[in-house]
Scaffold this motif. Structure first.
Motif, mmCIF file in Angstrom:
data_model
loop_
_atom_site.group_PDB
_atom_site.id
_atom_site.type_symbol
_atom_site.label_atom_id
_atom_site.label_comp_id
_atom_site.label_asym_id
_atom_site.label_seq_id
_atom_site.Cartn_x
_atom_site.Cartn_y
_atom_site.Cartn_z
ATOM 1 N N ARG A 111 -2.926 90.603 20.594
ATOM 2 C CA ARG A 111 -1.615 91.266 20.634
ATOM 3 C C ARG A 111 -0.760 90.752 21.782
ATOM 4 N N GLU A 112 -1.413 90.202 22.812
ATOM 5 C CA GLU A 112 -0.670 89.605 23.930
ATOM 6 C C GLU A 112 -0.059 88.260 23.540
ATOM 7 N N MET A 113 -0.517 87.705 22.413
ATOM 8 C CA MET A 113 -0.088 86.370 22.010
ATOM 9 C C MET A 113 0.773 86.374 20.756
ATOM 10 N N TYR A 114 1.118 87.567 20.295
ATOM 11 C CA TYR A 114 1.908 87.656 19.056
ATOM 12 C C TYR A 114 3.178 88.483 19.268
ATOM 13 N N GLY A 115 4.295 87.931 18.823
ATOM 14 C CA GLY A 115 5.555 88.674 18.808
ATOM 15 C C GLY A 115 6.161 88.959 20.160
ATOM 16 N N LYS A 116 5.766 88.194 21.170
ATOM 17 C CA LYS A 116 6.300 88.391 22.514
ATOM 18 C C LYS A 116 7.217 87.226 22.903
ATOM 19 N N LYS A 117 7.865 87.358 24.048
ATOM 20 C CA LYS A 117 8.724 86.295 24.556
ATOM 21 C C LYS A 117 7.892 85.263 25.312
ATOM 22 N N PRO A 118 8.392 84.024 25.401
ATOM 23 C CA PRO A 118 7.656 82.973 26.122
ATOM 24 C C PRO A 118 7.257 83.365 27.545
ATOM 25 N N ALA A 119 8.115 84.127 28.229
ATOM 26 C CA ALA A 119 7.785 84.530 29.602
ATOM 27 C C ALA A 119 6.532 85.400 29.637
#
Length: 302
Positions: A111-119
């Motif tokens: 979940r930390e690697m999906y649907g988040k911003k590059p930062a």
């Protein structure tokens, strides 16, 4: 690629969450008094540390149910807990185990690697690097008491330790299975496995994303001992006594010499590794693959 404008950030410029949480994450009573005095347990929301000052060791339990996924928060709290023990000369060794039944750690929290911003991806990967660097180079004796399933990042955490004891349960598989998820194990994951089981065995295991049952893990050297499930901690304590019989300075210098080249390789390429990870994980194809996998997990839970 537009995303690359976001990822060319030096690793040292990224937030260091473990520095911010140093006081808040740990129980302030124990933190203020010093854990060696009362030898009481301490911890954070996701990590429990049970000190045994008389034996010179502590048991560090991952307690983030249901599967101890390595989220940004859990990564941070593990590093803080280890740092606290390293700073107290009472403790010479740590047994890393799980407080959740049936699982050591399911690995990195997808979940930390999906649907988040590059930062966010950059911050998360910086924390993964930090965990590996701190555990892999720790002057303390680290023994993994693997009392549950141990794939991917959970396996990596165990591989940073000096010795691994695995419960003899056919359901407790261990390995770096990233390729099964459509992603790749970074070079320093690969290096750690090569250092443990040798090049050819590591190459095959990494390409196939192999998850090994206890007997096979023992045969290839991914773990050092397989014991009945109810004896994992007692076996780890027995092994720890053997390691602690060695003078610290000699053992620590030997460990540093043996592991320095591997750690230095990541330190030299740390910024590049973060940039590569963010670029890779941000691809549409990878995001779709992670979305599919996460949806399947939800369906299983349902």
């Amino acid at each position: 690629m537009a995303l690359m404008a976001f990822v060319r950030v030096p690793a040292r410029a990224l937030p260091r969450p473990w520095a911010l949480l140093r006081g808040a994450a740990l129980g302030r009573t124990e933190a203020a008094a010093g854990i060696s005095r009362g030898a009481r347990r301490f911890g954070s929301q996701r990590v429990l540390v049970e000190p045994d000052a008389a034996a010179g060791l502590a048991v560090m339990k991952l307690k983030d149910p249901p599967v101890n996924s390595l989220s940004l928060e859990l990564l941070t709290e593990l590093v803080i807990s280890l740092e606290k023990l390293e700073n107290d000369k009472t403790f010479r060794g740590v047994i890393v185990t799980s407080g959740s039944a049936g699982v050591f750690s399911s690995g990195l929290d997808l979940r930390e690697m999906y649907g988040k911003k590059p930062a966010h991806y950059a911050e998360f990967w910086k924390a993964v690097q930090e965990l590996w660097l701190r555990f892999y180079q720790s002057p303390l004796v680290l023994i993994a008491g693997i009392n549950g399933a141990c794939p991917a990042g959970g396996c990596l955490l165990s591989l940073t330790c000096d010795y691994r004891v695995l419960a003899d349960n056919p359901k407790y598989l261990i390995g770096l299975n990233e390729t099964l998820l459509g992603i790749i194990a970074p070079f320093w994951f690969q290096d750690t496995l090569v250092n443990t089981i040798g090049y050819r065995a590591a190459e095959q295991a990494l390409q196939l994303g192999s998850l090994l049952p206890p007997a096979e893990a023992l045969r290839v050297g991914m773990v050092d001992q397989v014991v009945p499930e109810d004896q994992v901690l007692s076996a780890a304590r027995s092994v720890m006594a053997k390691w602690l019989a060695i003078p610290d300075h000699a053992r620590q210098l030997t460990k540093n010499t043996m592991r320095k080249a591997t750690a230095d390789r990541l330190l030299k390429l740390r910024d590049v590794d973060i940039q590569n990870f963010v670029s890779f994980i941000s691809r549409d194809s990878i995001q779709k693959s992670l979305q599919t996998y996460l949806e399947k997990l939800k369906q299983k839970k349902g």
